[in-house]
Write an enzyme that holds these catalytic residues in place. Structure first.
Site, short mmCIF file in Angstrom:
data_model
loop_
_atom_site.label_atom_id
_atom_site.label_comp_id
_atom_site.label_asym_id
_atom_site.label_seq_id
_atom_site.Cartn_x
_atom_site.Cartn_y
_atom_site.Cartn_z
N HIS A 74 0.82 -1.21 0.00
CA HIS A 74 0.00 0.00 0.00
C HIS A 74 0.85 1.25 0.00
CE1 HIS A 74 -3.73 -2.14 0.77
NE2 HIS A 74 -3.06 -2.88 1.62
N THR A 128 12.53 -10.27 3.60
CA THR A 128 12.41 -8.87 3.21
C THR A 128 13.35 -8.49 2.07
OG1 THR A 128 14.06 -8.19 4.84
CG2 THR A 128 11.74 -8.20 5.55
N LYS A 129 14.30 -9.38 1.74
CA LYS A 129 15.25 -9.10 0.67
C LYS A 129 15.58 -10.38 -0.08
CE LYS A 129 19.12 -9.32 3.93
NZ LYS A 129 20.21 -8.56 4.52
#
Length: 153
Positions: A74, A128-129
């Protein structure tokens, strides 16, 4: 019979579906037309996949129960939340999962992540990576544990 019919209906809606793909009952795919799944891969119960910006899962992958995979995020500014597919969505990027990947139960794969071939994501991890090929990662956020030695297999 209902579960088999549901699986067939979802597979028909995928952008690409390989041979012998298993989608267990109660796995939920949002926008399956943006998702690709390679041969012999399976998605276990209660896994939710937001494929809005594209999700590609390679061959021979095991996605365990209750995982979340999302290519969608978002806008951070609540006063400026545009419609779906807008270029203004921050960090909404495709997710790519290589071949022979195992994602442990209760893991979360965030937008834009690429997981390399033969890698393992431990249960409860938040990725996250990008994860290189042939590695084990675990934790929140996921951290490198060790390199896999595939020469001895």
């Amino acid at each position: 019979m209902i579960d088999l019919q549901r699986q067939i209906n979802i597979k028909k809606r995928l952008k690409y579906c390989g041979k012998d793909v298993i989608l267990y009952p109660s796995c939920y795919i949002i926008m399956p037309q943006e998702m690709e799944i390679g041969d012999n891969s399976s998605i276990a119960p209660y896994t939710t996949i937001f494929a809005t910006y594209g999700v590609k899962i390679g061959e021979n992958c095991l996605i365990s129960s209750n995982c979340g995979i999302s290519s969608y995020n978002h806008v951070q500014n609540s006063l400026n939340r545009p419609s779906q597919k807008s270029e203004d969505f921050l960090h909404s990027k495709p997710v790519s999962i290589g071949n022979n990947v195992w994602i442990g139960m209760n893991s979360c794969i965030l937008p834009g992540v690429t997981i390399g071939d033969n890698s393992i994501i431990g249960s409860g991890s938040v990725v996250t990576k990008d994860i290189p090929a042939n590695e084990i990662w675990v934790g929140n956020p996921a951290k490198f544990i060790k390199k896999l030695n595939l020469d001895n297999l």
